[in-house]
Design a protein around this motif. Structure first.
Motif, PDB file in Angstrom:
ATOM      1  N   VAL A 220      17.425   0.197  -3.958  1.00 43.28           N
ATOM      2  CA  VAL A 220      17.291   0.730  -5.323  1.00 43.28           C
ATOM      3  C   VAL A 220      18.207   1.950  -5.393  1.00 43.28           C
ATOM      4  O   VAL A 220      18.215   2.770  -4.455  1.00 43.28           O
TER       5      VAL A 220
ATOM      6  N   THR B 227      24.564   3.746   0.644  1.00 46.02           N
ATOM      7  CA  THR B 227      23.197   3.742   1.169  1.00 46.02           C
ATOM      8  C   THR B 227      23.094   3.437   2.654  1.00 46.02           C
ATOM      9  O   THR B 227      22.249   3.995   3.345  1.00 46.02           O
ATOM     10  N   PHE B 228      23.917   2.507   3.131  1.00 49.44           N
ATOM     11  CA  PHE B 228      23.725   2.004   4.494  1.00 49.44           C
ATOM     12  C   PHE B 228      24.910   2.369   5.392  1.00 49.44           C
ATOM     13  O   PHE B 228      26.048   2.454   4.911  1.00 49.44           O
TER      14      PHE B 228
ATOM     15  N   PRO C 253      10.033   4.681   3.554  1.00 52.77           N
ATOM     16  CA  PRO C 253       9.794   4.165   2.201  1.00 52.77           C
ATOM     17  C   PRO C 253       9.807   2.638   2.143  1.00 52.77           C
ATOM     18  O   PRO C 253       8.964   2.029   1.470  1.00 52.77           O
TER      19      PRO C 253
ATOM     20  N   GLY D 141      11.597  -1.287  -6.762  1.00 55.98           N
ATOM     21  CA  GLY D 141      11.530  -2.014  -5.493  1.00 55.98           C
ATOM     22  C   GLY D 141      10.396  -3.033  -5.504  1.00 55.98           C
ATOM     23  O   GLY D 141      10.576  -4.196  -5.135  1.00 55.98           O
ATOM     24  N   ARG D 142       9.234  -2.582  -5.977  1.00 58.87           N
ATOM     25  CA  ARG D 142       8.074  -3.502  -6.030  1.00 58.87           C
ATOM     26  C   ARG D 142       8.340  -4.659  -7.009  1.00 58.87           C
ATOM     27  O   ARG D 142       7.965  -5.800  -6.745  1.00 58.87           O
TER      28      ARG D 142
ATOM     29  N   SER E  26       2.741  -2.270   0.829  1.00 57.25           N
ATOM     30  CA  SER E  26       2.052  -2.283  -0.477  1.00 57.25           C
ATOM     31  C   SER E  26       2.187  -3.649  -1.157  1.00 57.25           C
ATOM     32  O   SER E  26       1.451  -3.965  -2.082  1.00 57.25           O
TER      33      SER E  26
ATOM     34  N   MET F 278       6.611   1.254   3.662  1.00 60.20           N
ATOM     35  CA  MET F 278       5.478   1.446   2.749  1.00 60.20           C
ATOM     36  C   MET F 278       5.554   0.458   1.584  1.00 60.20           C
ATOM     37  O   MET F 278       4.546  -0.075   1.119  1.00 60.20           O
ATOM     38  N   LEU F 279       6.767   0.228   1.118  1.00 63.17           N
ATOM     39  CA  LEU F 279       6.932  -0.746   0.026  1.00 63.17           C
ATOM     40  C   LEU F 279       6.444  -2.124   0.480  1.00 63.17           C
ATOM     41  O   LEU F 279       5.651  -2.774  -0.209  1.00 63.17           O
TER      42      LEU F 279
ATOM     43  N   GLY G 175      11.283   5.286  -6.910  1.00 67.37           N
ATOM     44  CA  GLY G 175       9.968   5.815  -7.246  1.00 67.37           C
ATOM     45  C   GLY G 175       9.470   5.404  -8.628  1.00 67.37           C
ATOM     46  O   GLY G 175       8.490   5.945  -9.127  1.00 67.37           O
ATOM     47  N   LYS G 176      10.144   4.427  -9.251  1.00 71.19           N
ATOM     48  CA  LYS G 176       9.732   3.992 -10.602  1.00 71.19           C
ATOM     49  C   LYS G 176       9.210   2.560 -10.597  1.00 71.19           C
ATOM     50  O   LYS G 176       9.043   1.949 -11.639  1.00 71.19           O
ATOM     51  N   GLY G 177       9.045   1.994  -9.423  1.00 74.87           N
ATOM     52  CA  GLY G 177       8.496   0.640  -9.347  1.00 74.87           C
ATOM     53  C   GLY G 177       9.537  -0.464  -9.273  1.00 74.87           C
ATOM     54  O   GLY G 177       9.189  -1.651  -9.276  1.00 74.87           O
TER      55      GLY G 177
ATOM     56  N   LYS H  61      17.890  -7.941   2.438  1.00 75.38           N
ATOM     57  CA  LYS H  61      18.197  -6.563   2.052  1.00 75.38           C
ATOM     58  C   LYS H  61      17.588  -6.239   0.698  1.00 75.38           C
ATOM     59  O   LYS H  61      17.563  -7.080  -0.197  1.00 75.38           O
ATOM     60  N   ILE H  62      17.098  -5.006   0.585  1.00 75.22           N
ATOM     61  CA  ILE H  62      16.645  -4.527  -0.728  1.00 75.22           C
ATOM     62  C   ILE H  62      17.140  -3.097  -0.867  1.00 75.22           C
ATOM     63  O   ILE H  62      17.138  -2.327   0.098  1.00 75.22           O
TER      64      ILE H  62
ATOM     65  N   GLU I  96      16.977   5.867  -9.369  1.00 75.96           N
ATOM     66  CA  GLU I  96      15.985   4.932  -9.934  1.00 75.96           C
ATOM     67  C   GLU I  96      14.789   4.739  -8.997  1.00 75.96           C
ATOM     68  O   GLU I  96      13.895   3.958  -9.293  1.00 75.96           O
TER      69      GLU I  96
HETATM   70  C1  LIG Z   1      12.786   1.212  -0.060  1.00 73.74           C
HETATM   71  C2  LIG Z   1      13.195   1.236  -1.527  1.00 73.74           C
HETATM   72  C3  LIG Z   1      13.840  -0.118  -1.879  1.00 73.74           C
HETATM   73  C4  LIG Z   1      11.935   1.448  -2.394  1.00 73.74           C
HETATM   74  O1  LIG Z   1      12.295   1.263  -3.760  1.00 73.74           O
HETATM   75  P1  LIG Z   1      11.534   2.048  -4.956  1.00 73.74           P
HETATM   76  O2  LIG Z   1      11.959   1.424  -6.217  1.00 73.74           O
HETATM   77  O3  LIG Z   1      11.731   3.502  -4.809  1.00 73.74           O
HETATM   78  O4  LIG Z   1       9.994   1.689  -4.629  1.00 73.74           O
HETATM   79  P2  LIG Z   1       8.818   1.587  -5.706  1.00 73.74           P
HETATM   80  O5  LIG Z   1       8.957   2.708  -6.683  1.00 73.74           O
HETATM   81  O6  LIG Z   1       8.747   0.211  -6.231  1.00 73.74           O
HETATM   82  O7  LIG Z   1       7.548   1.881  -4.782  1.00 73.74           O
HETATM   83  C5  LIG Z   1       6.629   0.875  -4.405  1.00 73.74           C
HETATM   84  C6  LIG Z   1       5.785   1.374  -3.234  1.00 73.74           C
HETATM   85  O8  LIG Z   1       6.631   1.602  -2.097  1.00 73.74           O
HETATM   86  C7  LIG Z   1       6.163   2.750  -1.372  1.00 73.74           C
HETATM   87  N1  LIG Z   1       7.214   3.787  -1.421  1.00 73.74           N
HETATM   88  C8  LIG Z   1       8.359   3.774  -2.143  1.00 73.74           C
HETATM   89  N2  LIG Z   1       9.077   4.890  -1.897  1.00 73.74           N
HETATM   90  C9  LIG Z   1       8.366   5.618  -1.010  1.00 73.74           C
HETATM   91  C10 LIG Z   1       8.592   6.860  -0.353  1.00 73.74           C
HETATM   92  N3  LIG Z   1       9.705   7.583  -0.568  1.00 73.74           N
HETATM   93  N4  LIG Z   1       7.667   7.301   0.525  1.00 73.74           N
HETATM   94  C11 LIG Z   1       6.550   6.582   0.791  1.00 73.74           C
HETATM   95  N5  LIG Z   1       6.271   5.390   0.187  1.00 73.74           N
HETATM   96  C12 LIG Z   1       7.182   4.919  -0.695  1.00 73.74           C
HETATM   97  C13 LIG Z   1       4.896   3.206  -2.062  1.00 73.74           C
HETATM   98  O9  LIG Z   1       3.815   2.519  -1.462  1.00 73.74           O
HETATM   99  C14 LIG Z   1       5.106   2.706  -3.479  1.00 73.74           C
HETATM  100  O10 LIG Z   1       3.913   2.474  -4.170  1.00 73.74           O
HETATM  101  P3  LIG Z   1       3.206   3.661  -5.025  1.00 73.74           P
HETATM  102  O11 LIG Z   1       4.271   4.237  -5.901  1.00 73.74           O
HETATM  103  O12 LIG Z   1       2.137   2.941  -5.781  1.00 73.74           O
HETATM  104  O13 LIG Z   1       2.708   4.636  -4.010  1.00 73.74           O
HETATM  105  C15 LIG Z   1      14.176   2.412  -1.810  1.00 73.74           C
HETATM  106  O14 LIG Z   1      13.620   3.619  -1.300  1.00 73.74           O
HETATM  107  C16 LIG Z   1      15.566   2.235  -1.195  1.00 73.74           C
HETATM  108  O15 LIG Z   1      16.423   1.590  -1.785  1.00 73.74           O
HETATM  109  N6  LIG Z   1      15.770   2.800   0.002  1.00 73.74           N
HETATM  110  C17 LIG Z   1      17.088   2.735   0.665  1.00 73.74           C
HETATM  111  C18 LIG Z   1      17.451   1.337   1.136  1.00 73.74           C
HETATM  112  C19 LIG Z   1      16.456   0.785   2.148  1.00 73.74           C
HETATM  113  O16 LIG Z   1      15.926   1.485   3.019  1.00 73.74           O
HETATM  114  N7  LIG Z   1      16.213  -0.536   2.047  1.00 73.74           N
HETATM  115  C20 LIG Z   1      15.313  -1.230   2.947  1.00 73.74           C
HETATM  116  C21 LIG Z   1      15.998  -1.806   4.124  1.00 73.74           C
HETATM  117  S1  LIG Z   1      17.138  -3.115   3.699  1.00 73.74           S
END
Ligand SMILES: CC(C)(COP(=O)(O)OP(=O)(O)OC[C@H]1O[C@@H](n2cnc3c(N)ncnc32)[C@H](O)[C@@H]1OP(=O)(O)O)[C@@H](O)C(=O)NCCC(=O)NCCS
Length: 167
Positions: free
Chosen positions: A93, A41-42, A132, A103-104, A139, A135-136, A99-101, A90-91, A97
């Protein structure tokens, strides 16, 4: 903080585990899984060095695992805790997996855990280009409190965000 903590937040099909709650052998296996996802991922400059970081007393890792016969890693969150503050370091997903909630679920669960532990605020830095993630955080009620050019290297702006959780 007890490692058998259970969050009030639930997500169907998934469960939370604190990495520290596993026996040493399993802990090593899960840490290897996390390291694999981390590498995928990183960029290497941002990869978390689990071997050294996990030895630090204030660093914790929360895992989200699938609730199947053979659990699989769906995501993880690393944070560093001081008395009144926590740094969400760090977070991540796993790709299939997202877009299924999940991360939230991780962020809400961290907030729940820290609130109970008397923490006042959660801070983090995020790359402005990671839409993303931004936005997470938004939110989940994080607000931007600073912006730093070249924070992650030339041309890569960092945003500092905060979630106040004081009751
Ligand atoms: C960022 C990340 C952790 C989000 O995890 P996720 O499980 O997909 O997120 P969720 O499904 O819980 O989404 C929660 C909210 O985040 C936002 N979100 C998540 N993915 C998004 C996307 N691709 N585009 C825009 N908003 C997004 C939305 O607001 C979403 O709420 P909604 O579904 O009600 O619109 C994931 O995309 C990831 O692992 N990215 C790569 C690693 C990274 O960038 N980590 C952060 C820096 S350490």
């Amino acid at each position: 903080m007890p490692t058998n903590w259970i969050s009030i937040y639930q997500l169907n099909g998934y469960c939370l585990k604190d990495l520290a709650s596993f026996p040493a052998k399993d802990r090593q296996l899960w840490a290897e899984e996390v390291a694999k996802v981390e590498k995928k991922t990183f960029p290497s400059s941002e990869a978390f060095d689990f071997d050294s970081e996990l030895r630090k007393k204030n660093t914790s890792v929360i895992l989200v695992l699938t609730n199947q016969d053979t659990s699989e890693l769906a995501g993880y969150l690393v944070y560093v805790r001081t008395k009144r503050l926590a740094l969400l370091h760090k977070i991540c997903v796993v790709e299939h997996e997202r877009g299924k909630g999940v991360g939230r679920y991780l962020v809400h669960s961290l907030r729940d855990r820290l609130e109970k532990g008397g923490c006042q605020s959660i801070l983090l830095w995020v790359d402005e280009a990671r839409q993303p993630a931004r936005m997470l955080y938004r939110s989940c009620d994080f607000v931007q409190i600073d912006r730093c050019l070249d924070y992650y290297g030339p041309g890569r702006t960092g945003l500092k965000m905060e979630l106040s959780i004081e009751k």
